[in-house]
Enzyme design. Structure first.
Site, PDB file in Angstrom:
ATOM      1  N   ASP A  51      -3.860   4.735   7.897  1.00  0.00           N
ATOM      2  CA  ASP A  51      -2.802   4.619   6.543  1.00  0.00           C
ATOM      3  C   ASP A  51      -3.065   5.450   5.519  1.00  0.00           C
ATOM      4  OD1 ASP A  51      -1.360   2.664   4.657  1.00  0.00           O
ATOM      5  OD2 ASP A  51      -3.282   2.874   3.766  1.00  0.00           O
ATOM      6  N   TYR A  56      -2.638   9.172  -2.820  1.00  0.00           N
ATOM      7  CA  TYR A  56      -4.106   9.710  -2.468  1.00  0.00           C
ATOM      8  C   TYR A  56      -4.169  11.257  -2.425  1.00  0.00           C
ATOM      9  CZ  TYR A  56      -4.040   4.889  -0.406  1.00  0.00           C
ATOM     10  OH  TYR A  56      -3.980   3.389  -0.500  1.00  0.00           O
ATOM     11  N   LYS A  80       3.232   5.302   2.393  1.00  0.00           N
ATOM     12  CA  LYS A  80       3.870   4.490   1.209  1.00  0.00           C
ATOM     13  C   LYS A  80       4.710   5.320   0.177  1.00  0.00           C
ATOM     14  CE  LYS A  80      -0.679   2.038   0.877  1.00  0.00           C
ATOM     15  NZ  LYS A  80      -1.374   3.040   1.729  1.00  0.00           N
TER      16      LYS A  80
END
Length: 326
Positions: A51, A56, A80
């Protein structure tokens, strides 16, 4: 490594999964070789679900994950949507806790066009031709003032959800859902929209059961799976109630340390380690399909995976129930 099936999506998730926030330089710099070694340790432990997110490292994590997975087969990947990256000069790079992130700022966008653009940009950063699961990132009340949160909900219900539905219908993705920390955020979405999966951080753990009372039964009824993130509750369930222990992204208050001390005492009397129990507890629920662990250290990844080798009897968790939250 055992797997669990994600609803009717055809995806099989390994019970442990690799969260790639830390290798996006979360709180401390991580060189490329160390990031690759951490992911290799996960792969060697037969973890096949990874993931990541644009947020990030402002794209750094996706680049590293894509480079690692590109020559491999049999993986499942989630990223995401909801946060678009926009290039800025060095002086304008915001501080979101990532050290030396890539030179982008983050714009929230939960609209139809924003979701589609985010998906396409993620594929480009990853250098891959597929993402299996998309999570709507941080669409929750605590991140915004009331008016902004309501606008983002309107954007999502008015177009973002349709974008995800179209991506799934076309076969571009296999599943979609939410990636959040709050139970209420999940309930706010489920009242109007169907989801395949929720990545819920810190709210169904050995200590914090706030996801259990309402959300888990609702998910079971609606056929929604959960991936459990944050199972160490920011560290205290890994370290125990030591000086400087963290809970929910902040220094652990005294009452939390006392609860964890009781939990640790009961588990050790049964011959179990606290972090071992923290990793295994969420999987006592059939709604939970995977436990997400994140580290930039190969040794930590290997050690956590080894804690799954000896199973804890679910009855051994019962004694700690009086000391839990929620």
């Amino acid at each position: 490594m055992r797997t669990r099936t994600l609803g009717e999506t055809g995806l099989n998730l390994t019970e442990l999964s690799f969260g790639a926030g830390a290798i996006g330089n979360l709180y401390r710099p991580v060189d490329r070789d160390s990031a690759m070694a951490a992911m290799q340790a996960a792969w060697d432990a037969r973890i096949r679900y990874f993931d990541t997110a644009p947020f990030y490292g402002h794209g750094l994590s996706e680049r590293r994950v894509g480079d690692f997975l590109r020559d491999k087969d049999g993986w499942v990947l989630s990223s995401k949507v909801g946060k678009l990256l926009r290039p800025v000069v060095e002086a304008d790079i915001p501080d979101h806790g990532f050290v030396d992130p890539l030179p982008f700022t983050v714009d929230f966008d939960y609209t139809y066009n924003g979701i589609m653009k985010s998906y396409e940009m993620s594929l480009a950063r990853l250098g891959l031709n597929r993402i299996d699961i998309l999570y709507v990132h941080d669409l929750e009340p605590r991140g915004f003032d009331e008016a902004t949160y309501k606008k983002h909900l309107t954007d999502f219900f008015g177009g973002g959800h349709l974008a995800l539905t179209e991506l799934k219908s076309s076969g571009a993705i296999k599943a979609f859902g939410l990636g959040v920390n709050e139970v209420q955020a999940c309930l706010n979405i489920l009242v109007q929209a169907d989801l395949d999966v929720i990545l819920l951080a810190g709210r169904f753990s050995l200590l914090d059961r706030r996801g259990a009372k309402v959300l888990l039964p609702l998910c079971e009824q609606r056929g929604v799976s959960i991936v459990a993130g944050g199972v160490f509750n920011s560290g205290i369930l890994a370290t125990g109630p030591i000086d400087g222990a963290y809970f929910d992204y902040a220094p652990a208050p005294r009452d939390i340390c006392e609860k964890v001390a009781h939990i640790q005492k009961h588990l050790e009397a049964k011959g179990h380690q606290l972090p071992q129990a923290a990793l295994q507890f969420p999987l006592t629920s059939p709604v939970i399909k995977s436990v997400l662990i994140g580290s930039a250290k190969a040794g930590s990844v290997k050690a956590n995976a080894e804690l799954m080798n000896t199973s804890i009897d679910p009855d051994d968790f019962e004694a700690v129930n009086p000391y839990t939250i929620g």
